[in-house]
Design an enzyme around this catalytic site. Structure first.
Site, mmCIF file in Angstrom:
data_model
loop_
_atom_site.group_PDB
_atom_site.id
_atom_site.type_symbol
_atom_site.label_atom_id
_atom_site.label_comp_id
_atom_site.label_asym_id
_atom_site.label_seq_id
_atom_site.Cartn_x
_atom_site.Cartn_y
_atom_site.Cartn_z
ATOM 1 N N ARG A 1 38.792 81.463 -40.335
ATOM 2 C CA ARG A 1 38.242 80.321 -39.600
ATOM 3 C C ARG A 1 36.729 80.215 -39.791
ATOM 4 O O ARG A 1 36.167 79.124 -39.967
ATOM 5 C CB ARG A 1 38.582 80.498 -38.110
ATOM 6 N N HIS B 211 34.472 77.070 -41.033
ATOM 7 C CA HIS B 211 33.336 76.539 -40.265
ATOM 8 C C HIS B 211 32.040 76.629 -41.065
ATOM 9 O O HIS B 211 31.157 75.799 -40.910
ATOM 10 C CB HIS B 211 33.190 77.291 -38.939
ATOM 11 N N ASP B 212 31.935 77.643 -41.903
ATOM 12 C CA ASP B 212 30.737 77.748 -42.743
ATOM 13 C C ASP B 212 30.697 76.578 -43.730
ATOM 14 O O ASP B 212 29.694 75.882 -43.861
ATOM 15 C CB ASP B 212 30.751 79.087 -43.497
ATOM 16 N N VAL C 145 29.835 72.953 -42.536
ATOM 17 C CA VAL C 145 28.498 72.700 -41.975
ATOM 18 C C VAL C 145 27.450 73.226 -42.953
ATOM 19 O O VAL C 145 27.391 74.424 -43.203
ATOM 20 C CB VAL C 145 28.360 73.395 -40.591
ATOM 21 N N SER D 138 25.580 79.890 -43.488
ATOM 22 C CA SER D 138 24.752 79.464 -42.347
ATOM 23 C C SER D 138 25.421 79.783 -41.012
ATOM 24 O O SER D 138 24.735 79.947 -39.999
ATOM 25 C CB SER D 138 24.425 77.968 -42.435
ATOM 26 N N ASN E 252 31.948 78.721 -32.660
ATOM 27 C CA ASN E 252 31.642 79.888 -33.504
ATOM 28 C C ASN E 252 31.336 81.174 -32.758
ATOM 29 O O ASN E 252 31.474 82.256 -33.338
ATOM 30 C CB ASN E 252 30.441 79.564 -34.410
ATOM 31 N N HIS F 130 46.610 77.906 -39.599
ATOM 32 C CA HIS F 130 47.018 78.210 -38.223
ATOM 33 C C HIS F 130 48.333 78.975 -38.188
ATOM 34 O O HIS F 130 48.871 79.222 -37.118
ATOM 35 C CB HIS F 130 47.095 76.924 -37.392
ATOM 36 N N SER G 271 55.313 84.180 -35.198
ATOM 37 C CA SER G 271 54.908 84.735 -36.497
ATOM 38 C C SER G 271 53.388 84.668 -36.681
ATOM 39 O O SER G 271 52.892 84.440 -37.776
ATOM 40 C CB SER G 271 55.631 83.937 -37.601
HETATM 41 C C1 HEM Z 1 41.860 69.417 -38.062
HETATM 42 C C2 HEM Z 1 41.418 70.579 -38.398
HETATM 43 C C3 HEM Z 1 41.317 71.766 -37.469
HETATM 44 C C4 HEM Z 1 41.215 71.811 -36.114
HETATM 45 C C5 HEM Z 1 41.160 70.654 -35.127
HETATM 46 C C6 HEM Z 1 41.187 73.202 -35.750
HETATM 47 C C7 HEM Z 1 41.074 73.673 -34.461
HETATM 48 C C8 HEM Z 1 41.204 74.989 -34.097
HETATM 49 C C9 HEM Z 1 41.135 75.485 -32.751
HETATM 50 C C10 HEM Z 1 40.871 74.642 -31.512
HETATM 51 C C11 HEM Z 1 41.353 76.810 -32.782
HETATM 52 C C12 HEM Z 1 41.360 77.764 -31.599
HETATM 53 C C13 HEM Z 1 39.944 78.262 -31.399
HETATM 54 C C14 HEM Z 1 39.711 79.183 -30.241
HETATM 55 O O1 HEM Z 1 40.600 79.464 -29.447
HETATM 56 O O2 HEM Z 1 38.557 79.654 -30.108
HETATM 57 C C15 HEM Z 1 41.550 77.169 -34.159
HETATM 58 C C16 HEM Z 1 41.818 78.434 -34.594
HETATM 59 C C17 HEM Z 1 41.919 78.761 -35.929
HETATM 60 N N1 HEM Z 1 41.655 77.947 -37.000
HETATM 61 FE FE1 HEM Z 1 41.513 75.961 -36.943
HETATM 62 N N2 HEM Z 1 41.277 73.953 -36.868
HETATM 63 C C18 HEM Z 1 41.343 73.114 -37.955
HETATM 64 C C19 HEM Z 1 41.383 73.474 -39.276
HETATM 65 C C20 HEM Z 1 41.359 74.756 -39.736
HETATM 66 C C21 HEM Z 1 41.191 75.138 -41.111
HETATM 67 C C22 HEM Z 1 40.988 74.155 -42.264
HETATM 68 C C23 HEM Z 1 41.222 76.493 -41.159
HETATM 69 C C24 HEM Z 1 41.065 77.417 -42.338
HETATM 70 C C25 HEM Z 1 41.199 77.110 -43.588
HETATM 71 C C26 HEM Z 1 41.436 76.956 -39.803
HETATM 72 C C27 HEM Z 1 41.613 78.256 -39.430
HETATM 73 C C28 HEM Z 1 41.833 78.675 -38.140
HETATM 74 C C29 HEM Z 1 42.264 80.009 -37.793
HETATM 75 C C30 HEM Z 1 42.649 81.109 -38.784
HETATM 76 C C31 HEM Z 1 42.305 80.074 -36.406
HETATM 77 C C32 HEM Z 1 42.642 81.277 -35.543
HETATM 78 C C33 HEM Z 1 41.350 81.975 -35.231
HETATM 79 C C34 HEM Z 1 41.502 83.279 -34.478
HETATM 80 O O3 HEM Z 1 42.603 83.718 -34.177
HETATM 81 O O4 HEM Z 1 40.445 83.895 -34.196
HETATM 82 N N3 HEM Z 1 41.478 75.883 -38.964
HETATM 83 N N4 HEM Z 1 41.432 76.045 -34.939
#
Ligand code: HEM
Length: 434
Positions: free
Chosen positions: A53, A57-58, A61, A67, A82, A179, A236
């Site tokens: 993630r 985010h890097d 932005v 950054s 972040n 996700h 999973s």
């Molecule tokens: C429409 C696009 C996306 C939205 C709205 C979104 C939103 C979110 C949100 C709200 C969370 C939970 C954050 C938290 O609880 O602090 C999350 C977790 C995560 N996101 Fe996304 N995300 C998007 C795209 C992506 C992309 C493109 C990737 C990677 C290529 C990604 C990888 C992850 C991962 C791996 C997690 C789990 C993080 C953890 O367990 O620490 N996300 N995302």
């Protein structure tokens, strides 16, 4: 299953990155990153989704320039999306190791890109070759994180945010497939569970399978702890697989934005293809993920003379940066390295100049006075500094202070006017006469 994808074997055109960028300058770079991520993963598996993630985010932005890793008030890292991500320590640990193996060579941005791939492999996804050669940026502003998508946005808005970065709808569906691992805090989706709709008996979001509502409500009670973590891919969450898309098909997506990928016809057709096992319409999620990751990790890459290789205190977060107004700061001199020979430095008055030239303007600005710049205990005249800037491009690479060239580039990047004094006595500097 482990598959080494021979993606982007050579240059990714126009981006300046290539596979094996460090094969001569730091042959063990990738091994060092991998082993550090592995050892941190063993004590805390949550760093794998965290790092993936973080890389996203890097890249969204200021481009993939590390950054997001910069510490300090008002930086990207200080913002809600972040600040709580697990895994920063693993990236810094890899940087520390790399600085002792190959000082000043491997960028933090590359470490993060490599670590994101390693995180996928550690959760049983496929591997791929990561083109490297990114340089680190020096600008990190909290306000810029608004380019990140949010979980309540429509598909159209998500597509728009991806398209600005050169990513199409297939990249969107594929990359959100990340996700398949990790968690979300209740606060990002509990609005879907209570008083969301008048069309359902429960008041929950109609796109949630009614049988899934009680499960989610048990995990996130109304007015409960918004920080509580819930798996994004129910059943999973520790494994990089296609179950995430199966869950979407079954109305068991957790984030609203995730479930919309199935509701909206433009994205559903792609998600469906990941669930087809064979046939012309089937798409292999892992293979497509690797391809889209290579695309994403080339967004806005800095290369050549842009940016720098961050090395303050040998960590990726150690940059203490004072952002200067784009005005007319004159480059009066430079402070390089630390010294104990001068005293009485006026930090407040010196900060702007030093921020140009020395990233640790706040912490390391300890011994200088306005007209006597010090390098390893020796005073330099303003002219000498400028000669050095021109002749060497940078100062002592072993110093914890950033190279002067970075300061010059940074000043230019910020649109500051840098006044230089012409001089012919470049050799004096090369001969170390100061
Ligand atoms: C429409 C696009 C996306 C939205 C709205 C979104 C939103 C979110 C949100 C709200 C969370 C939970 C954050 C938290 O609880 O602090 C999350 C977790 C995560 N996101 Fe996304 N995300 C998007 C795209 C992506 C992309 C493109 C990737 C990677 C290529 C990604 C990888 C992850 C991962 C791996 C997690 C789990 C993080 C953890 O367990 O620490 N996300 N995302």
């Amino acid at each position: 299953m482990f598959l080494l994808l021979g993606l982007a074997n050579t240059f990714v055109h126009g981006q300046g990155t290539r596979v094996g960028f460090y094969s001569r300058t730091c042959p063990r770079a990738e091994v060092i990153v991998r082993s550090t991520v592995e050892s941190h993963f063993r004590s805390n598996p949550a760093i794998a989704p965290g790092i993936l993630r973080m890389h996203f985010h890097d890249c969204f932005v200021q481009g993939c320039d590390g950054s997001v890793l910069i510490d300090g008030p008002n930086t990207e890292k200080s913002t809600v999306p972040n600040s709580g991500i697990p895994g920063y320590a693993a990236i810094d640990a890899a940087k520390t190791q790399l600085e002792s193996a190959c000082p000043g060579v491997v960028s933090c941005a590359d470490i993060l890109a490599l670590a994101a791939r390693d995180a996928v492999v550690l959760t049983k996804g496929f591997s791929w070759q990561v083109p490297t050669g990114r340089r680190d940026g020096r600008v990190s502003l909290a306000a810029d994180v608004s380019s990140l998508p949010t979980p309540t946005e429509s598909i159209e808005a998500q597509e728009q945010k991806f398209s600005i970065k050169g990513l199409n709808t297939q990249d969107l569906v594929t990359l959100v497939g990340a996700h398949t691992i990790g968690t979300t805090a209740c606060r990002f989706f509990s609005n879907r569970l209570y008083n969301f709709s008048t069309t359902t008996a429960s008041g929950a979001d109609p796109t949630i399978n009614p049988s899934f509502v009680p499960t989610l409500r048990a995990l996130c009670p109304q007015n409960g702890d918004g920080a509580r973590l819930v798996d994004l891919d129910t059943g999973s969450a520790g494994r990089f697989d296609t179950t995430f898309f199966t869950n979407l098909r079954n109305g068991r997506g957790v984030l609203q934005s995730d479930q919309l990928l199935w509701t909206d016809p433009s994205t559903r057709t792609i998600a469906e293809r990941f669930l087809r096992v064979r046939g012309a319409q089937s798409l292999n999620f892992n293979v497509e993920f690797a391809k889209s990751m290579v695309k994403m990790s080339n967004i806005g890459v800095k290369s050549g003379t842009q940016g720098e290789i961050r090395r303050v205190r040998f960590s990726c977060g150690g940059l203490t940066m004072t952002l200067l107004p784009p005005s007319t700061i004159l480059l009066k001199g430079a402070y390089v390295g630390t010294s104990s020979v001068c005293t009485g430095c006026n930090q407040a008055a010196e900060t702007t100049e030093h921020a140009l030239l020395c990233c640790e303007a706040v912490d390391e600005l300890v011994c200088c006075n306005r007209n006597a710049w010090v390098f390893e205990g020796k005073s330099l005249s303003f002219e000498q500094i400028l000669i050095a800037v021109k002749a060497l491009g940078c100062f002592d690479p072993a110093s914890e202070c950033l190279a002067i060239r970075s300061g010059m580039a940074f000043a230019t990047e910020l649109g500051l006017r840098v006044e230089e004094i012409e001089s012919d006595s470049v050799n004096a500097v090369n001969d170390n006469e100061f």
